[in-house]
Design a protein around this motif. Structure first.
Motif, PDB file in Angstrom:
ATOM      1  N   ASP A 179       0.865  -1.163   0.000  1.00 47.31           N
ATOM      2  CA  ASP A 179       0.000   0.000   0.000  1.00 47.31           C
ATOM      3  C   ASP A 179       0.916   1.231   0.000  1.00 47.31           C
ATOM      4  O   ASP A 179       2.033   1.183   0.503  1.00 47.31           O
ATOM      5  CB  ASP A 179      -0.867  -0.034   1.257  1.00 47.31           C
ATOM      6  N   ARG A 180       0.459   2.329  -0.555  1.00 46.41           N
ATOM      7  CA  ARG A 180       1.272   3.540  -0.620  1.00 46.41           C
ATOM      8  C   ARG A 180       1.725   3.975   0.768  1.00 46.41           C
ATOM      9  O   ARG A 180       2.867   4.387   0.963  1.00 46.41           O
ATOM     10  CB  ARG A 180       0.487   4.666  -1.298  1.00 46.41           C
ATOM     11  N   GLN A 181       0.847   3.881   1.756  1.00 46.39           N
ATOM     12  CA  GLN A 181       1.209   4.297   3.103  1.00 46.39           C
ATOM     13  C   GLN A 181       2.286   3.383   3.694  1.00 46.39           C
ATOM     14  O   GLN A 181       3.153   3.835   4.421  1.00 46.39           O
ATOM     15  CB  GLN A 181      -0.014   4.318   4.008  1.00 46.39           C
ATOM     16  N   GLU A 182       2.233   2.090   3.375  1.00 51.11           N
ATOM     17  CA  GLU A 182       3.270   1.181   3.857  1.00 51.11           C
ATOM     18  C   GLU A 182       4.627   1.540   3.260  1.00 51.11           C
ATOM     19  O   GLU A 182       5.647   1.475   3.941  1.00 51.11           O
ATOM     20  CB  GLU A 182       2.914  -0.259   3.508  1.00 51.11           C
ATOM     21  N   MET A 183       4.641   1.916   1.991  1.00 52.74           N
ATOM     22  CA  MET A 183       5.899   2.293   1.352  1.00 52.74           C
ATOM     23  C   MET A 183       6.447   3.568   1.986  1.00 52.74           C
ATOM     24  O   MET A 183       7.644   3.678   2.240  1.00 52.74           O
ATOM     25  CB  MET A 183       5.705   2.498  -0.152  1.00 52.74           C
ATOM     26  N   GLN A 184       5.581   4.534   2.253  1.00 54.77           N
ATOM     27  CA  GLN A 184       6.041   5.759   2.893  1.00 54.77           C
ATOM     28  C   GLN A 184       6.600   5.466   4.271  1.00 54.77           C
ATOM     29  O   GLN A 184       7.627   6.009   4.663  1.00 54.77           O
ATOM     30  CB  GLN A 184       4.899   6.769   2.989  1.00 54.77           C
ATOM     31  N   ALA A 185       5.948   4.587   5.014  1.00 50.99           N
ATOM     32  CA  ALA A 185       6.437   4.219   6.347  1.00 50.99           C
ATOM     33  C   ALA A 185       7.796   3.540   6.237  1.00 50.99           C
ATOM     34  O   ALA A 185       8.713   3.837   7.015  1.00 50.99           O
ATOM     35  CB  ALA A 185       5.432   3.300   7.041  1.00 50.99           C
ATOM     36  N   TRP A 214      10.041   3.949   3.905  1.00 49.66           N
ATOM     37  CA  TRP A 214      11.055   4.951   3.543  1.00 49.66           C
ATOM     38  C   TRP A 214      11.449   5.796   4.747  1.00 49.66           C
ATOM     39  O   TRP A 214      12.615   6.108   4.942  1.00 49.66           O
ATOM     40  CB  TRP A 214      10.555   5.846   2.423  1.00 49.66           C
ATOM     41  N   LEU A 215      10.461   6.173   5.563  1.00 45.69           N
ATOM     42  CA  LEU A 215      10.764   6.962   6.757  1.00 45.69           C
ATOM     43  C   LEU A 215      11.623   6.166   7.731  1.00 45.69           C
ATOM     44  O   LEU A 215      12.608   6.673   8.273  1.00 45.69           O
ATOM     45  CB  LEU A 215       9.475   7.417   7.440  1.00 45.69           C
ATOM     46  N   ILE A 216      11.266   4.929   7.961  1.00 45.36           N
ATOM     47  CA  ILE A 216      12.028   4.094   8.884  1.00 45.36           C
ATOM     48  C   ILE A 216      13.439   3.869   8.368  1.00 45.36           C
ATOM     49  O   ILE A 216      14.410   3.941   9.119  1.00 45.36           O
ATOM     50  CB  ILE A 216      11.290   2.761   9.121  1.00 45.36           C
ATOM     51  N   GLU A 217      13.572   3.620   7.071  1.00 45.51           N
ATOM     52  CA  GLU A 217      14.901   3.428   6.496  1.00 45.51           C
ATOM     53  C   GLU A 217      15.741   4.697   6.626  1.00 45.51           C
ATOM     54  O   GLU A 217      16.933   4.637   6.931  1.00 45.51           O
ATOM     55  CB  GLU A 217      14.796   3.027   5.026  1.00 45.51           C
ATOM     56  N   GLY A 218      15.142   5.862   6.431  1.00 50.13           N
ATOM     57  CA  GLY A 218      15.872   7.114   6.563  1.00 50.13           C
ATOM     58  C   GLY A 218      16.378   7.332   7.975  1.00 50.13           C
ATOM     59  O   GLY A 218      17.526   7.736   8.190  1.00 50.13           O
ATOM     60  N   VAL A 219      15.534   7.036   8.962  1.00 47.82           N
ATOM     61  CA  VAL A 219      15.954   7.169  10.361  1.00 47.82           C
ATOM     62  C   VAL A 219      17.087   6.190  10.649  1.00 47.82           C
ATOM     63  O   VAL A 219      18.090   6.536  11.268  1.00 47.82           O
ATOM     64  CB  VAL A 219      14.760   6.930  11.313  1.00 47.82           C
ATOM     65  N   TRP A 220      16.952   4.954  10.166  1.00 47.31           N
ATOM     66  CA  TRP A 220      17.980   3.945  10.403  1.00 47.31           C
ATOM     67  C   TRP A 220      19.319   4.370   9.791  1.00 47.31           C
ATOM     68  O   TRP A 220      20.358   4.243  10.418  1.00 47.31           O
ATOM     69  CB  TRP A 220      17.533   2.608   9.832  1.00 47.31           C
TER      70      TRP A 220
END
Length: 158
Positions: free
Chosen positions: A79-85, A87-93
């Motif tokens: 889902d688009r929201q899952e992909m955004q989540a 990406w955000l988690i990967e950026g923080v990591w």
């Protein structure tokens, strides 16, 4: 020399297709060939070899398969929201990882480097908190669904 590869459904074991690949083709090209043969989008494909997922898209098929003649395919539609989540988690990591690497490299440099990193850590923490708040708001927001299959568009003035 070509590599003959059988693609099977990971859950049922049913054969989906058989492909002939050149050894210098990449994993991304393999995904595109699977898409052409099965109709499953390449970005939804999770290819497993011996229970391990192929993640490197630029790696050659010969090296990635390591002699395997069969791969298993798992389809994961995002889902688009899952992909955004994700990406955000990967950026923080990634930011955290960079901070940890800097701290490890500066370990012998003394307390001054730690003081500099403390300021960076506070900035990273503030950024991570802001991204997490945005992610929570995104998940809590009601999803807009079109009525009767019509596209979701703003009203137009006549």
């Amino acid at each position: 020399m070509t590599i003959s590869l059988q693609v099977a459904n990971a859950f049922t074991g049913d054969s989906l297709c058989e492909l002939d690949l050149a050894p210098d083709e990449t994993v991304l090209q393999l995904r595109e060939k699977i898409q052409a043969a099965t109709g499953i989008q390449w970005n939804f494909q999770r290819i497993l070899v011996g229970g391990r997922e192929l993640q490197t898209r630029d790696q050659t098929v010969l090296k990635a398969l390591d002699g395997a003649a069969k791969v298993e395919l798992v389809v994961r539609r995002y889902d688009r929201q899952e992909m955004q989540a994700a990406w955000l988690i990967e950026g923080v990591w990634r930011r955290r990882r960079a901070l940890w690497d800097r701290r490890a490299a500066a370990g012998a440099a003394g307390a001054q480097a730690e003081d500099d990193d403390a300021g960076d850590a506070q900035e990273d923490d503030a950024g991570a908190r802001a991204q997490l708040a945005a992610l929570i708001a995104l998940w809590r927001a009601p999803r807009r669904r079109p009525q009767g299959g019509a596209p979701d568009r703003p009203p137009q003035d006549d």
